[in-house]
Write an enzyme that holds these catalytic residues in place. Structure first.
Site, PDB file in Angstrom:
ATOM      1  N   GLN A  51     -18.147 -32.744 -23.058  1.00  0.00           N
ATOM      2  CA  GLN A  51     -16.594 -33.614 -23.144  1.00  0.00           C
ATOM      3  C   GLN A  51     -15.988 -33.588 -21.770  1.00  0.00           C
ATOM      4  O   GLN A  51     -15.663 -34.236 -21.030  1.00  0.00           O
ATOM      5  CB  GLN A  51     -15.668 -33.357 -23.975  1.00  0.00           C
ATOM      6  CG  GLN A  51     -15.103 -34.228 -24.226  1.00  0.00           C
ATOM      7  CD  GLN A  51     -13.981 -33.850 -25.305  1.00  0.00           C
ATOM      8  OE1 GLN A  51     -13.003 -33.651 -25.349  1.00  0.00           O
ATOM      9  NE2 GLN A  51     -14.486 -35.269 -26.784  1.00  0.00           N
ATOM     10  N   HIS A  91      -9.299 -28.446 -17.132  1.00  0.00           N
ATOM     11  CA  HIS A  91      -9.524 -29.894 -17.237  1.00  0.00           C
ATOM     12  C   HIS A  91      -9.771 -30.505 -15.773  1.00  0.00           C
ATOM     13  O   HIS A  91      -9.363 -31.960 -15.318  1.00  0.00           O
ATOM     14  CB  HIS A  91      -8.921 -30.782 -18.093  1.00  0.00           C
ATOM     15  CG  HIS A  91      -8.918 -30.873 -19.529  1.00  0.00           C
ATOM     16  ND1 HIS A  91      -7.463 -29.599 -19.779  1.00  0.00           N
ATOM     17  CD2 HIS A  91      -9.051 -31.340 -20.597  1.00  0.00           C
ATOM     18  CE1 HIS A  91      -7.697 -29.154 -21.441  1.00  0.00           C
ATOM     19  NE2 HIS A  91      -8.867 -30.904 -21.537  1.00  0.00           N
ATOM     20  N   GLU A 119     -19.217 -34.875 -28.813  1.00  0.00           N
ATOM     21  CA  GLU A 119     -17.980 -34.345 -29.047  1.00  0.00           C
ATOM     22  C   GLU A 119     -16.858 -35.844 -28.888  1.00  0.00           C
ATOM     23  O   GLU A 119     -16.634 -36.800 -27.891  1.00  0.00           O
ATOM     24  CB  GLU A 119     -17.042 -33.540 -28.481  1.00  0.00           C
ATOM     25  CG  GLU A 119     -17.462 -32.395 -28.815  1.00  0.00           C
ATOM     26  CD  GLU A 119     -17.090 -31.125 -27.745  1.00  0.00           C
ATOM     27  OE1 GLU A 119     -16.012 -31.640 -27.232  1.00  0.00           O
ATOM     28  OE2 GLU A 119     -18.070 -29.911 -27.882  1.00  0.00           O
ATOM     29  N   ASP A 177     -15.304 -28.612 -17.970  1.00  0.00           N
ATOM     30  CA  ASP A 177     -15.083 -27.054 -17.471  1.00  0.00           C
ATOM     31  C   ASP A 177     -15.852 -26.380 -19.178  1.00  0.00           C
ATOM     32  O   ASP A 177     -15.730 -25.277 -19.003  1.00  0.00           O
ATOM     33  CB  ASP A 177     -13.918 -27.055 -17.627  1.00  0.00           C
ATOM     34  CG  ASP A 177     -12.928 -27.896 -16.518  1.00  0.00           C
ATOM     35  OD1 ASP A 177     -12.376 -26.770 -15.708  1.00  0.00           O
ATOM     36  OD2 ASP A 177     -12.643 -28.964 -16.432  1.00  0.00           O
TER      37      ASP A 177
END
Ligand SMILES: Cc1ncc(C[n+]2csc(CCOP(=O)(O)OP(=O)(O)O)c2C)c(N)n1
Ligand SMILES: [Mg+2]
Length: 801
Positions: free
Chosen positions: A545, A590, A492, A548
């Site tokens: 990305q 995050h 992504e 998490d």
């Protein structure tokens, strides 16, 4: 070609038809016998491909060398038809025969119905895939085969469109290969199916996806599974049109021989030539024996359904069709059936004999020694009695012998005879052999194994530029891409902007959209895209990305990638690099560092936790030289910190399993990794100021962990140890503690209680205060270490609070 006949404007060869009939009949017979074997107690569980035979014959007809299958447990007939499996091998798997020759798919490690060909030679090197018919190794979780299927098809796209790959003719002939998927109708309800179907549609890859639809998933009928009851109707909006890319959707009936052949011919031509994905929905299939040996379908199928299944059994219909079209006679077909039955029976017998004789060889040797020991021992009567029971056990297996040997060694523990010594030696030898049978190949055992990659130290000079950490990675990826056309990166935001932290910035412009590529938000198929491509010889770097979001892909990573070498006993490999970033930045989703979860679910994948981007770059270089997969977790808060680019950025490597001492000290050893290295180093500085000397060790890689047991050397000096990280309490800190205190016998060196420092039980709260009160920080580390020293010497280190 012998006699032919024209049926529905199609030339049909009588010889082909009878060959197909023979094969489906043999396959059915294998299913029927297989079920009986389980009920007789000769095998533990059975799941068979009866009712799905005819469609698989049609699929096999269009399956060429270089093509790949990614399917499920019903596909035995297909495997027989492409000559990727013999009936004898099929039974060997049912019995769990651990010989690779007898059972090449999994060496007895997987239940029956898990198919695979050996993509690697005995040294772990690739064989030529374009000279074989390939089947990626099955897994049991329904729809688990789907993400990898996307990658198998995607590889053809890369091999076709990237001209630099045209020379890799052992893997692809300019991308002409089709990836064939199979799945049961009920399993299409899984998220993996929808995610994969969408991904392949977006990517426009040569994938032929077959749904074997028998209207049931075990006992549950289709109205519980699929909106409207038909997966092809449901997906009709994906049908391509003149102005819209999409799928070619084809329907066929599981008992309609010619219809199936036409469906597969049409679909495969489109996929192979145009690189368009195809869905073939094969309806009206049956399950003559029910789902598996675990139950009978009479319990849940209505009478009318059972009657319909009898009539529309694909073999019954095939026979009828042959007779109706006068391709053969009743007598001739009866003869074929008789021979097919005999063939299956003989294959079963041969498989059983092979299985039993392998076991018996080991047992006979043990019995011989046991009897000798029985004749010498003071406990002779008892021993000879136990041994005679072993000898008379029907179909005894390895564990029966083991139990007896261990029992006898216990009974004779006070005796010292040569027979007893022989028995101990037998046990040691058998343990070694069983390790190879049941425990090998968690990681690669080839010369390319990651553990064998030699260290090449990073070199720096006065002119080594001081840059943001992300630029170190960028230079590393640039070098990797220019060195090897097989390397590509997807994820992504990886393409156009070069990932959210810009380590690939500019590289799409330089290397093109096929090398540095954006994907949709679909973590598990990003991983699958990588697995499939890696299985076909490419070197993907697939990005998740944020750490998490690895949870979205954990099933594919854990069940598929992590088990691949193990479940094929080194027959297949997918040297995939998964790049992600985590540990610490901001808020609940995050800042994750769920390392315990990762370590517990991903044995079989290296887990590398570099403290900065230079170490990360070294790991990328190491992994690109190896044939193991790895998860590389970069420090999310490290991309803008200044680091120097090594002069040999494309060549230096960081070896796996080698901790690095970041700071020398005498009082306490602190073992840590990742973003915590900086926190711990700061605390160490502050501890020094109050007179506490700490030795800080960055383990660098958690799987593998400190292969030379270097950490124990530090404990010998300090006699105190702290394990610090930012996972939950009892997470990866507990893992490190087990490694050092138990495996390295660190407990023998300790003068104080071992300590772990971790984050709180919950995810980290938002903003700087949220982070401070959720994650361990400099003060937490200082306080914990100080407390430890205060207990040792309260006068020198009085309580602070
Ligand atoms: C993720 C997962 N959930 C449940 C199961 C247990 N299970 C095995 S097969 C099966 C039914 C599958 O039905 P379908 O996809 O229609 O295939 P069929 O057996 O009918 O050919 C189930 C629920 C599993 N193997 N994996
Ligand atoms: Mg089904």
């Amino acid at each position: 070609m012998g006699a032919t006949k024209s049926i529905n404007k199609r030339k049909v060869s009588v010889e082909d038809v009878l060959r197909d009939y023979r094969l489906v009949f043999e396959s059915r017979e294998a299913s029927l016998i297989g079920r009986k074997e389980v009920f007789m107690g000769k095998a533990k569980f059975g799941i068979f491909g009866d009712g799905k035979e005819l469609a698989q014959i049609a699929m096999a007809k269009v399956f060429q060398n270089g093509d790949f299958r990614s399917g499920y447990y019903r596909d035995q007939t297909f495997m027989f038809a492409i000559e990727g499996l013999t009936i004898q091998q099929y039974f060997a798997q049912l019995y769990a025969h651990t010989s690779i020759e007898a059972e090449p798919a999994s060496g007895g490690r997987l239940m029956n119905g898990h198919f695979a060909n050996r993509l690697l030679d005995e040294n772990g090197n690739w064989k030529s895939q374009t000279q074989m018919k390939n089947s990626s190794a099955d897994i049991s979780p329904t729809a688990g085969q789907m993400p990898r299927l996307v990658g198998l098809a995607y590889a053809s796209k890369l091999y076709r469109e990237n001209k630099e790959l045209h020379s890799f003719s052992d893997f692809s002939i300019k991308g002409n290969e089709v990836a064939f998927g199979t799945i049961g109708n009920a399993s299409t309800s899984e998220g993996h199916f929808f995610e994969s179907i969408n991904a392949a549609g977006v990517l426009q890859v040569p994938m032929v996806m077959s749904v074997w639809d028998d209207d049931y998933g075990i006992s549950v009928p289709k109205e519980y599974h699929t909106t409207g009851g038909s997966i092809s109707d449901f997906l009709a909006g994906m049908q391509r049109t003149k102005s819209k890319a999409g799928y070619e959707i084809i329907k066929a009936k599981g008992w309609d021989y010619l219809g199936l052949i036409e469906a597969f011919e049409k679909g495969t031509k489109i996929a192979r030539e145009e690189h368009v994905p195809v869905l073939i929905h094969v309806q009206e299939m049956t399950q003559p024996q029910g789902h598996s040996t675990s139950g009978s379908h009479e319990r849940y199928k209505p009478k009318e359904r059972l009657e319909w299944e009898k009539e529309y059994d694909c073999i019954v219909q095939f026979r009828k069709w042959i007779l109706e079209n006068e391709l053969s006679s009743e007598e001739e077909i009866d003869a074929v059936e008789k021979e097919a039955k005999a063939t299956a029976k003989e294959a079963r017998q041969n498989a059983w004999n092979g299985f039993i004789s392998d076991i018996k060889k080991d047992q006979d040797k043990a019995v011989e020694i046991l009897e000798a020991l029985g004749n010498e021992s003071a406990h002779g009567g008892t021993i000879l009695q136990i041994v005679s029971e072993l000898k008379s056990t029907l179909n005894s297996i390895r564990l029966d012998t083991f139990k007896v040997v261990k029992k006898v060694l216990r009974i004779t523990r006070n005796e010292e005879t040569s027979a007893r010594a022989s028995l101990v030696a037998w046990l040691a030898g058998a343990n070694k052999e069983n390790h190879a049978r049941y425990n090998s190949h968690v990681m690669s055992e080839s010369v390319h194994a990651s553990i064998n990659v030699e260290e090449v130290k990073a070199e720096f000079s006065e002119s080594s530029p001081l840059v943001d950490g992300r630029e170190v990675l960028q230079a590393c990826f640039d070098a990797a891409m220019s060195r090897d056309p097989r390397v590509f990166a997807i994820g992504e935001d990886v393409g156009k902007i070069g990932d959210v932290n810009q380590a690939f910035a500019g590289l799409q412009d330089k290397y093109g959209k096929l090398r540095v590529t954006d994907t949709g938000i679909r973590e598990t198929t990003i991983i699958g895209q990588g697995i499939g491509a890696a299985l076909r010889g490419l070197r993907p770097i697939t990005e998740i990305q944020y750490l998490d979001y690895l949870l979205y892909a954990i099933q594919t990573l854990s069940d598929d990638l992590a088990t691949l070498q193990y479940r094929t006993v080194g027959g297949q490999k997918a040297p995939l690099i998964i790049r992600t970033r985590g540990h610490r930045l901001e808020g609940v989703w995050h800042s994750g560092s769920p390392i315990g979860m990762i370590l517990n679910s991903l044995r079989g994948i290296n887990v590398l936790v570099p403290r900065d981007m230079t170490q990360a770059a070294g790991f990328y270089n190491t992994m690109l030289k190896s044939d193991d997969p790895a998860l590389i977790i970069e420090c999310l808060n490290g991309y803008r910190l200044k680091e120097r680019i090594p002069d040999n950025i494309g060549e230096f490597t960081v070896p796996l399993g080698k901790p690095e001492i970041l700071r020398k000290g005498d009082d306490v050893t602190i073992v840590t990794y990742g973003s915590m290295c900086r926190v711990v180093m700061q605390a160490a500085q502050e501890l020094e100021e109050v007179g506490i000397s700490t030795e800080v060790i960055d383990v660098q890689t958690l799987l593998p962990f400190d292969v030379d047991h270097s950490i124990i050397e530090s404990l010998k000096k300090t006699n105190r140890v702290v394990f610090a990280d930012e996972d939950v309490p009892g997470g990866a800190s507990a893992y490190m503690m087990q490694k050092v205190l138990e495996e390295q016998q660190g407990y023998l060196q300790l003068d104080s209680q071992p300590v772990t420092i971790a984050a709180k039980e919950h995810r980290p709260a938002y903003a700087s205060d949220g982070d401070y009160f959720s994650k361990p920080n400099t003060e937490t580390v200082f306080d914990k270490v100080y407390e430890l020293m205060s207990e040792v010497d309260p006068i020198r280190f009085p309580e602070i609070y």
